[in-house]
Design a protein around this motif. Structure first.
Motif, PDB file in Angstrom:
ATOM      1  N   SER A 115      -6.995   6.950   0.904  1.00 31.98           N
ATOM      2  CA  SER A 115      -6.945   8.139   0.806  1.00 31.98           C
ATOM      3  C   SER A 115      -6.787   7.603  -1.500  1.00 31.98           C
ATOM      4  N   SER A 116      -6.498   6.886  -2.556  1.00 33.56           N
ATOM      5  CA  SER A 116      -5.661   6.563  -3.203  1.00 33.56           C
ATOM      6  C   SER A 116      -6.970   6.010  -4.328  1.00 33.56           C
ATOM      7  N   LYS A 117      -6.728   6.447  -4.983  1.00 33.79           N
ATOM      8  CA  LYS A 117      -7.787   5.183  -6.305  1.00 33.79           C
ATOM      9  C   LYS A 117      -7.495   3.503  -6.416  1.00 33.79           C
ATOM     10  N   THR A 118      -6.561   3.784  -5.978  1.00 32.01           N
ATOM     11  CA  THR A 118      -5.705   2.110  -5.418  1.00 32.01           C
ATOM     12  C   THR A 118      -6.921   1.421  -4.954  1.00 32.01           C
ATOM     13  N   LEU A 119      -7.527   1.737  -3.503  1.00 29.76           N
ATOM     14  CA  LEU A 119      -8.113   1.280  -2.856  1.00 29.76           C
ATOM     15  C   LEU A 119      -9.462   0.761  -3.751  1.00 29.76           C
ATOM     16  N   PHE A 120     -10.236   1.637  -3.921  1.00 32.21           N
ATOM     17  CA  PHE A 120     -10.975   1.556  -5.136  1.00 32.21           C
ATOM     18  C   PHE A 120     -10.616   0.204  -6.128  1.00 32.21           C
ATOM     19  N   PHE A 121     -10.249   0.557  -6.660  1.00 32.71           N
ATOM     20  CA  PHE A 121      -9.751  -0.154  -7.733  1.00 32.71           C
ATOM     21  C   PHE A 121      -9.824  -1.701  -7.248  1.00 32.71           C
ATOM     22  N   ASN A 122      -8.375  -1.896  -6.854  1.00 32.94           N
ATOM     23  CA  ASN A 122      -8.943  -3.441  -5.670  1.00 32.94           C
ATOM     24  C   ASN A 122      -9.692  -4.431  -5.183  1.00 32.94           C
ATOM     25  N   ARG A 123     -10.631  -2.835  -4.537  1.00 35.05           N
ATOM     26  CA  ARG A 123     -12.236  -3.721  -4.304  1.00 35.05           C
ATOM     27  C   ARG A 123     -12.998  -3.977  -5.284  1.00 35.05           C
ATOM     28  N   ARG A 124     -12.434  -3.533  -6.328  1.00 40.48           N
ATOM     29  CA  ARG A 124     -14.205  -3.577  -7.025  1.00 40.48           C
ATOM     30  C   ARG A 124     -13.332  -4.974  -7.883  1.00 40.48           C
ATOM     31  N   LYS A 125     -12.144  -4.591  -8.166  1.00 36.97           N
ATOM     32  CA  LYS A 125     -11.825  -5.568  -8.629  1.00 36.97           C
ATOM     33  C   LYS A 125     -11.926  -7.436  -8.487  1.00 36.97           C
ATOM     34  N   SER A 184     -11.097   5.095   8.124  1.00 37.45           N
ATOM     35  CA  SER A 184     -11.011   5.703   8.825  1.00 37.45           C
ATOM     36  C   SER A 184      -9.782   6.407   9.523  1.00 37.45           C
ATOM     37  N   ARG A 185     -10.601   5.611  11.249  1.00 34.66           N
ATOM     38  CA  ARG A 185      -9.434   4.833  11.619  1.00 34.66           C
ATOM     39  C   ARG A 185      -7.626   5.434  11.815  1.00 34.66           C
ATOM     40  N   LEU A 186      -7.901   3.958  10.766  1.00 32.77           N
ATOM     41  CA  LEU A 186      -6.721   3.361  10.321  1.00 32.77           C
ATOM     42  C   LEU A 186      -5.980   4.303   9.804  1.00 32.77           C
ATOM     43  N   LYS A 187      -6.299   5.136   8.718  1.00 33.24           N
ATOM     44  CA  LYS A 187      -5.550   6.151   8.082  1.00 33.24           C
ATOM     45  C   LYS A 187      -4.826   7.123   9.002  1.00 33.24           C
ATOM     46  N   ARG A 188      -4.900   6.773  10.145  1.00 36.27           N
ATOM     47  CA  ARG A 188      -4.066   7.554  10.751  1.00 36.27           C
ATOM     48  C   ARG A 188      -3.151   6.988  11.570  1.00 36.27           C
ATOM     49  N   THR A 189      -2.479   5.740  11.307  1.00 38.78           N
ATOM     50  CA  THR A 189      -1.915   5.374  11.779  1.00 38.78           C
ATOM     51  C   THR A 189      -0.462   5.357  11.526  1.00 38.78           C
ATOM     52  N   CYS A 190      -0.412   5.213   9.892  1.00 36.43           N
ATOM     53  CA  CYS A 190       1.343   6.333   9.405  1.00 36.43           C
ATOM     54  C   CYS A 190       1.131   6.633   7.951  1.00 36.43           C
ATOM     55  N   LYS A 191       2.202   7.623   7.666  1.00 40.94           N
ATOM     56  CA  LYS A 191       1.986   7.887   6.476  1.00 40.94           C
ATOM     57  C   LYS A 191       1.247   7.666   5.084  1.00 40.94           C
TER      58      LYS A 191
END
Length: 419
Positions: free
Chosen positions: A56-66, A42-49
């Protein structure tokens, strides 16, 4: 690999103009960012667009699960979630993150005895008991059939189909292999009433695909305050303990009659296939302890195996941890909590990342600082004693909870989630 979402397509489309990490391909950068603990994101989300879009994407959860880089988190609902913020707690990094409150209904209040369960990257909040300003008498608790799901992509609650039978204080378990949730028993139990309210034997399952509830064969008898879990290897749904009818003491006080037995529903047939309709008949296991051993079932946690072997079931009985032997239908003492709770305080009991967490809230006041004593009293200190069932070892940690009121583990609702 599933089709790319619009967010994922956007990430791949902007790699020529906007990058996640300068000098790296977005595929490599997204993999690196996916290993960052969830509590720090949540803190790193504000680093850049581009980071805001990625986290905030599904890519994040897909990678963490994989790549199995999940964070094992505890979600705590200290009070009515429509007026009190739930919090995610990361014990590995002693980090807290608030969740938004549940959508408020101005006609209902004091929701309690609801159930929270995780299924995939979602948290579900189901049922409960509450008061309704439109009902009479006003002091009679009513069961709720409402159901909500927390979406970690949008970081918001969304309403899902309500349960067929409203209920609070019920057994609930997620069936990960079938992408379903099963609920059983319950009634209109409320924390302010020792034995008031109704009891039901209704059983139903929620199918995530289709967003619908389907009725199943009811429990052999009325049962509320029970605990449920699924043994996916054998395809069984277990319901333990709880209470049924109540008896009157001294002609005035209602007292619950607690059960010592368990009942089991077959979810799969002998061929390993799903039973038609999603469930078979119930069978009664029998009493799990003898007369005089204990009055009721303690707090239950289930240690699930990633290889879908038989789950290990543990119970916190005052300061003892017991292990359930399915073959003998008996509870065997596993260990005792090293440090007892002061002043008969209640313990919280959860399983996280293969370890049993026993939690209690300590005041730790410094009475010489009278001006700050009130603030310290509200916050307290969360003392967690952690037991590893396979190593047979204990360790402990201390955290400062963000709650504005003392946390009561006898009424707080907790569930774990892997993100």
């Amino acid at each position: 690999m599933p089709p790319l979402s619009s967010t994922q397509q956007q990430l791949l489309a902007i790699d020529d103009t906007v990058t996640l990490i300068p000098g790296l391909l977005n595929d490599v950068a997204s993999l690196i960012l996916s290993f960052i603990p969830y509590s720090h994101q949540s803190r790193l989300k504000r680093t850049c667009k581009s980071w805001f879009v990625f986290f905030s994407s599904k890519t994040l959860f897909f990678n963490r699960r994989k790549f199995k880089s999940h964070s094992h988190l505890l979600c705590i609902f200290p009070q009515d979630p429509s007026i009190s913020f739930p919090f995610l707690f990361d014990p590995a990094h002693l980090a807290w993150r608030p969740l938004p409150p549940l959508p408020c209904n101005p006609s209902t209040y004091s929701l309690c005895n609801f159930t929270s369960v995780s299924l995939g990257p979602h948290i579900y909040l189901l049922g409960g008991s509450h008061f309704d300003a439109r009902s009479f008498p006003l002091d009679r608790p009513l069961p709720s059939g409402s159901a909500f799901r927390f979406n970690f992509i949008t970081y918001s609650w969304e309403r899902i189909a309500p349960m067929i039978s409203p209920r609070g204080s019920f057994a609930c378990a997620a069936v990960h292999g079938l992408n379903q949730i099963i609920v059983a028993g319950g009634g209109s139990r409320h924390s302010m009433f020792a034995a008031a309210g109704s009891r039901i034997n209704s059983v139903e399952r929620y199918e995530v695909v289709g967003n619908k509830w389907v009725e199943m064969d009811g429990l052999p008898r009325f049962r509320a305050g029970c605990v449920g879990f699924v043994a996916e290897e054998s395809g069984e749904f277990w319901v333990m303990g709880g209470y049924g009818e109540s008896r009157i003491v001294s002609g005035v006080f209602p007292v619950d009659e607690y059960y010592r037995d368990a009942v089991v529903m077959e979810l799969k047939n002998n061929d390993g296939n799903d039973v038609d309709g999603g469930g078979g008949k119930w069978r009664e296991v029998g009493d799990m302890w003898e007369d005089g051993q204990r009055a009721r079932l303690g707090k239950i946690v289930v240690l699930e195996d990633d290889n879908h072997r038989s789950p290990e079931v543990f119970m916190l009985d005052q300061t003892d941890i017991l292990r359930y032997d399915m073959a003998l239908n008996r509870w065997q003492k596993e260990t005792s909590v090293p440090r007892k709770a002061p002043d008969e305080k209640s313990f919280g009991f959860v399983v996280l990342d293969g370890e049993l967490h026993v939690m209690t809230l300590l005041k730790g006041l410094d009475w010489s600082e009278t001006r700050r004593s009130r603030q310290h009293k509200k916050a307290g200190t969360l003392f967690i004693q952690i037991y590893h069932p396979r190593k047979k070892t204990w360790r402990s940690l201390v955290a400062k909870p963000p709650f504005h009121h003392p946390l009561d583990f006898s009424t707080a609702v907790m569930c774990t989630v892997r993100l």
